[in-house]
Design a protein around this motif. Structure first.
Motif, PDB file in Angstrom:
ATOM      1  N   ALA A   1      46.285  21.816  49.996  1.00 44.18           N
ATOM      2  CA  ALA A   1      45.972  20.443  49.588  1.00 44.18           C
ATOM      3  C   ALA A   1      45.023  19.770  50.571  1.00 44.18           C
ATOM      4  O   ALA A   1      44.116  19.018  50.177  1.00 44.18           O
ATOM      5  CB  ALA A   1      47.264  19.640  49.467  1.00 44.18           C
ATOM      6  N   VAL A   2      45.184  20.032  51.869  1.00 41.12           N
ATOM      7  CA  VAL A   2      44.324  19.416  52.885  1.00 41.12           C
ATOM      8  C   VAL A   2      42.983  20.123  52.985  1.00 41.12           C
ATOM      9  O   VAL A   2      41.943  19.497  53.210  1.00 41.12           O
ATOM     10  CB  VAL A   2      45.040  19.424  54.259  1.00 41.12           C
ATOM     11  N   ALA A   3      42.967  21.452  52.796  1.00 45.78           N
ATOM     12  CA  ALA A   3      41.735  22.234  52.953  1.00 45.78           C
ATOM     13  C   ALA A   3      40.786  22.091  51.773  1.00 45.78           C
ATOM     14  O   ALA A   3      39.558  22.106  51.963  1.00 45.78           O
ATOM     15  CB  ALA A   3      42.083  23.710  53.170  1.00 45.78           C
ATOM     16  N   LEU A   4      41.303  21.940  50.572  1.00 53.77           N
ATOM     17  CA  LEU A   4      40.439  21.952  49.381  1.00 53.77           C
ATOM     18  C   LEU A   4      39.366  20.853  49.378  1.00 53.77           C
ATOM     19  O   LEU A   4      38.224  21.099  48.967  1.00 53.77           O
ATOM     20  CB  LEU A   4      41.295  21.865  48.112  1.00 53.77           C
ATOM     21  N   PRO A   5      39.648  19.632  49.834  1.00 50.87           N
ATOM     22  CA  PRO A   5      38.580  18.622  49.865  1.00 50.87           C
ATOM     23  C   PRO A   5      37.417  19.007  50.781  1.00 50.87           C
ATOM     24  O   PRO A   5      36.322  18.436  50.659  1.00 50.87           O
ATOM     25  CB  PRO A   5      39.294  17.365  50.387  1.00 50.87           C
ATOM     26  N   HIS A   6      37.612  19.947  51.685  1.00 54.67           N
ATOM     27  CA  HIS A   6      36.561  20.402  52.599  1.00 54.67           C
ATOM     28  C   HIS A   6      35.890  21.680  52.095  1.00 54.67           C
ATOM     29  O   HIS A   6      35.118  22.292  52.827  1.00 54.67           O
ATOM     30  CB  HIS A   6      37.148  20.645  53.988  1.00 54.67           C
ATOM     31  N   PHE A   7      36.183  22.062  50.853  1.00 56.07           N
ATOM     32  CA  PHE A   7      35.654  23.305  50.294  1.00 56.07           C
ATOM     33  C   PHE A   7      34.133  23.248  50.199  1.00 56.07           C
ATOM     34  O   PHE A   7      33.558  22.297  49.691  1.00 56.07           O
ATOM     35  CB  PHE A   7      36.242  23.540  48.902  1.00 56.07           C
ATOM     36  N   ASP A   8      33.473  24.278  50.714  1.00 55.84           N
ATOM     37  CA  ASP A   8      32.013  24.370  50.690  1.00 55.84           C
ATOM     38  C   ASP A   8      31.634  25.763  50.213  1.00 55.84           C
ATOM     39  O   ASP A   8      31.883  26.763  50.913  1.00 55.84           O
ATOM     40  CB  ASP A   8      31.438  24.111  52.082  1.00 55.84           C
ATOM     41  N   ALA A   9      31.018  25.828  49.032  1.00 53.42           N
ATOM     42  CA  ALA A   9      30.656  27.127  48.459  1.00 53.42           C
ATOM     43  C   ALA A   9      29.691  27.900  49.342  1.00 53.42           C
ATOM     44  O   ALA A   9      29.633  29.142  49.281  1.00 53.42           O
ATOM     45  CB  ALA A   9      30.052  26.931  47.070  1.00 53.42           C
ATOM     46  N   ALA A  10      28.940  27.205  50.196  1.00 56.36           N
ATOM     47  CA  ALA A  10      27.992  27.886  51.090  1.00 56.36           C
ATOM     48  C   ALA A  10      28.698  28.824  52.063  1.00 56.36           C
ATOM     49  O   ALA A  10      28.096  29.778  52.575  1.00 56.36           O
ATOM     50  CB  ALA A  10      27.177  26.848  51.861  1.00 56.36           C
ATOM     51  N   ASN A  11      29.983  28.577  52.318  1.00 52.02           N
ATOM     52  CA  ASN A  11      30.735  29.440  53.229  1.00 52.02           C
ATOM     53  C   ASN A  11      30.962  30.837  52.655  1.00 52.02           C
ATOM     54  O   ASN A  11      31.377  31.749  53.381  1.00 52.02           O
ATOM     55  CB  ASN A  11      32.091  28.807  53.562  1.00 52.02           C
ATOM     56  N   PHE A  12      30.703  31.005  51.360  1.00 51.75           N
ATOM     57  CA  PHE A  12      30.888  32.314  50.725  1.00 51.75           C
ATOM     58  C   PHE A  12      29.583  33.114  50.667  1.00 51.75           C
ATOM     59  O   PHE A  12      29.548  34.179  50.029  1.00 51.75           O
ATOM     60  CB  PHE A  12      31.439  32.129  49.305  1.00 51.75           C
ATOM     61  N   GLU A  13      28.536  32.639  51.297  1.00 48.58           N
ATOM     62  CA  GLU A  13      27.251  33.335  51.277  1.00 48.58           C
ATOM     63  C   GLU A  13      26.873  33.774  52.692  1.00 48.58           C
ATOM     64  O   GLU A  13      26.913  32.961  53.627  1.00 48.58           O
ATOM     65  CB  GLU A  13      26.181  32.411  50.709  1.00 48.58           C
ATOM     66  N   PRO A  14      26.461  35.045  52.886  1.00 49.00           N
ATOM     67  CA  PRO A  14      26.560  36.128  51.900  1.00 49.00           C
ATOM     68  C   PRO A  14      28.000  36.535  51.685  1.00 49.00           C
ATOM     69  O   PRO A  14      28.794  36.559  52.629  1.00 49.00           O
ATOM     70  CB  PRO A  14      25.757  37.262  52.552  1.00 49.00           C
ATOM     71  N   PHE A  15      28.321  36.889  50.450  1.00 49.51           N
ATOM     72  CA  PHE A  15      29.709  37.163  50.110  1.00 49.51           C
ATOM     73  C   PHE A  15      30.205  38.458  50.737  1.00 49.51           C
ATOM     74  O   PHE A  15      31.366  38.558  51.135  1.00 49.51           O
ATOM     75  CB  PHE A  15      29.861  37.225  48.580  1.00 49.51           C
ATOM     76  N   MET A  16      29.340  39.465  50.836  1.00 48.41           N
ATOM     77  CA  MET A  16      29.759  40.782  51.323  1.00 48.41           C
ATOM     78  C   MET A  16      28.847  41.215  52.482  1.00 48.41           C
ATOM     79  O   MET A  16      28.049  42.151  52.344  1.00 48.41           O
ATOM     80  CB  MET A  16      29.727  41.794  50.179  1.00 48.41           C
ATOM     81  N   PRO A  17      28.925  40.549  53.627  1.00 47.47           N
ATOM     82  CA  PRO A  17      27.984  40.811  54.720  1.00 47.47           C
ATOM     83  C   PRO A  17      28.105  42.203  55.342  1.00 47.47           C
ATOM     84  O   PRO A  17      27.163  42.687  55.960  1.00 47.47           O
ATOM     85  CB  PRO A  17      28.338  39.734  55.756  1.00 47.47           C
ATOM     86  N   PHE A  18      29.249  42.866  55.173  1.00 47.22           N
ATOM     87  CA  PHE A  18      29.451  44.173  55.811  1.00 47.22           C
ATOM     88  C   PHE A  18      29.561  45.308  54.797  1.00 47.22           C
ATOM     89  O   PHE A  18      29.950  46.422  55.158  1.00 47.22           O
ATOM     90  CB  PHE A  18      30.713  44.132  56.688  1.00 47.22           C
ATOM     91  N   GLY A  19      29.232  45.027  53.519  1.00 50.20           N
ATOM     92  CA  GLY A  19      29.281  46.059  52.501  1.00 50.20           C
ATOM     93  C   GLY A  19      30.676  46.285  51.953  1.00 50.20           C
ATOM     94  O   GLY A  19      31.646  45.615  52.336  1.00 50.20           O
ATOM     95  N   PHE A  20      30.773  47.268  51.039  1.00 47.45           N
ATOM     96  CA  PHE A  20      32.053  47.528  50.368  1.00 47.45           C
ATOM     97  C   PHE A  20      32.870  48.588  51.105  1.00 47.45           C
ATOM     98  O   PHE A  20      34.022  48.365  51.461  1.00 47.45           O
ATOM     99  CB  PHE A  20      31.818  47.974  48.926  1.00 47.45           C
TER     100      PHE A  20
END
Length: 468
Positions: free
Chosen positions: A195-214
């Motif tokens: 509940a406290v973290a969601l208002p600070h949600f920033d989609a930019a934090n998921f880019e790049p989504f897979m920085p170290f590969g699969f």
């Protein structure tokens, strides 16, 4: 060869010698609470930082992959636990279905799994408790860290192990009631975090989504990273349902209640994990909480919520012992059954007047304290995973063998699409094992090679299990 492959005849209820009987006091709410207490713990409160370090934002995918594999294994456990409602979990199933040598290997692997899980969680608990003790009481940090971190010994981790051991010796029903109350504290705390973290949600934090590969690969700093490398570590976050199957002899109506406990706890925990992981990564770039011993509290401090951070840390200190309790419980029951079968001294299998295996509990506490006091958390978790993966493969294999050997046998719970589910569990666990650090794979093989020496030198001669 016949002796190596002889299969155990299970004794349950009144068929057990009087000194080995345990009291049936647990119903399905106790089992679900035991499962949630075991599953939701160090994995999300501590190892999410390790997972983020290995995979970056794609740690969410790591959670999903580990969750699917564990869900398939959980269904196999649910079927086998109702066909063979006896303590011992994967060890007992392997003894009944595959034969003695396989049971020994799985039992030896379970000793590794449960011992190291208890140690890992105790170290994770210390990661939250030690800073609070330092701030409030001036507790010296060199007595809250092992030699790997520049300290002397992790005394808080050892302390919580012995506190939980004392609770288990008081009685199973009393332990289960306290566990259920602490699970509620844990769920409320995670809900507050989201509940406290969601208002600070920033989609930019998921880019790049897979920085170290699969797949698993070695990064320039020498650490093995990638989605699967993270999944192989945070796989630790999902298991715990197998501890429920060790409670078969203390469960009322096990044919109905064991599947509810196993499958129900997995479903609840998978939803919780995905929501909390998404909120954590969305609130803060993963590099800022990767490898933190208290990642959720750190995230709260970074988004200027120090009060909530203290609540999260305090709740972790209060609630993480539920994980220690669940796995400690499971470990003592594995030891108990192996002692009944003669693989350990039979005197250890005696039950106290309160219906608990006191001697086994004390020995287990002494054993796991060594790991908790001296070894790094991520190395303990990785090695624990290797033992668990072996057990999950064995249970899925047992389910498939019984589907072929005894297709018409009574199955109070039937796994849907059993062959598909079983093969996903087996192949998925094998892939996760290959994704573990090479050092961990080597240690696992050395552990089991030593275990086979013990079996041929002692266990094979001392085996007392009723067999056919």
């Amino acid at each position: 060869m016949n002796k190596l492959l002889r299969r155990k005849t299970v004794l349950t209820g009144d068929d057990q010698p009087h000194e080995h009987r345990m009291t049936r006091t647990l119903s399905w709410p106790h089992l679900v609470a035991l499962g949630v207490g075991a599953i939701v713990g160090t994995g999300i409160l501590t190892l999410i930082g390790v997972g983020a370090d290995r995979a970056g934002p794609s740690v969410l995918l790591s959670f999903a992959i580990a969750g699917v594999i564990c869900a398939c294994a959980a269904l196999a456990y649910a079927e086998m636990s109702t066909m063979i409602p006896a303590s011992g979990s994967a060890y007992t199933y392997s003894y009944v279905v595959l034969g003695e040598i396989f049971a020994w290997v799985i039992g030896w692997s379970l000793i590794l799994e449960y011992s190291l899980v208890v140690s890992t969680v105790a170290v994770g608990w210390s990661g939250y408790a030690a800073p609070l003790l330092h701030d409030w009481l001036g507790y010296p940090m060199n007595l809250a860290q092992g030699p790997h971190a520049g300290g002397i010994v992790n005394l808080p981790a050892i302390l919580i192990i012995w506190v939980v051991a004392g609770l288990l010796m008081l009685g199973t029903h009393e332990s289960a009631r306290l566990n259920a109350a602490l699970v509620v504290v844990k769920i409320v705390t995670l809900t507050l975090f989201v509940a406290v973290a969601l208002p600070h949600f920033d989609a930019a934090n998921f880019e790049p989504f897979m920085p170290f590969g699969f797949g698993k690969s070695v990064a320039p700093d020498g650490v093995e990273r990638g989605v699967m490398a993270a999944a192989a570590i945070i796989f630790f976050a999902f298991y715990g349902f197998d501890a429920i199957s060790t409670a078969a002899e203390e469960t009322k109506n096990p044919e109905r209640n064991l599947p509810i406990g196993i499958v129900g706890s997995m479903l609840v925990c998978t939803v919780i994990y995905m929501i909390v992981a998404a909120a954590a990564v969305g609130a803060l770039p993963f590099t800022r909480f990767a490898n933190s011993p208290e990642p959720l509290a750190l995230i709260m401090r970074e988004i200027q919520q120090p009060g909530i951070a203290k609540i999260v840390a305090a709740a972790a200190v209060i609630a993480l012992p539920t994980v220690v309790l669940a796995f400690f419980y499971g470990q003592s029951r594995i030891f108990l059954v192996m002692a009944r079968d003669g693989f350990l001294p039979q005197s250890l299998a005696r039950i106290s007047a309160r219906g608990t295996p006191v001697r086994i509990t004390i020995i287990t506490a002494a054993f796991v304290s060594i790991f908790a006091g001296l070894i790094p958390l991520d190395e303990i978790a990785a090695l624990a995973n290797s033992g668990t993966l072996a057990a999950f493969v064995a249970v899925a294999l047992c389910m498939l063998v019984m589907r072929r050997r005894a297709p018409d046998a009574a199955r109070p719970f039937r796994t849907p699409a059993a062959w598909v589910v079983g093969l996903i569990a087996i192949l998925g666990c094998c892939y996760l094992f290959l994704s573990l650090p090479q050092k961990t794979q080597l240690y696992f093989l050395i552990w089991n090679a030593f275990g086979l020496l013990v079996y041929f030198a002692y266990g094979m001669r001392k085996s007392l299990a009723e067999t056919r």
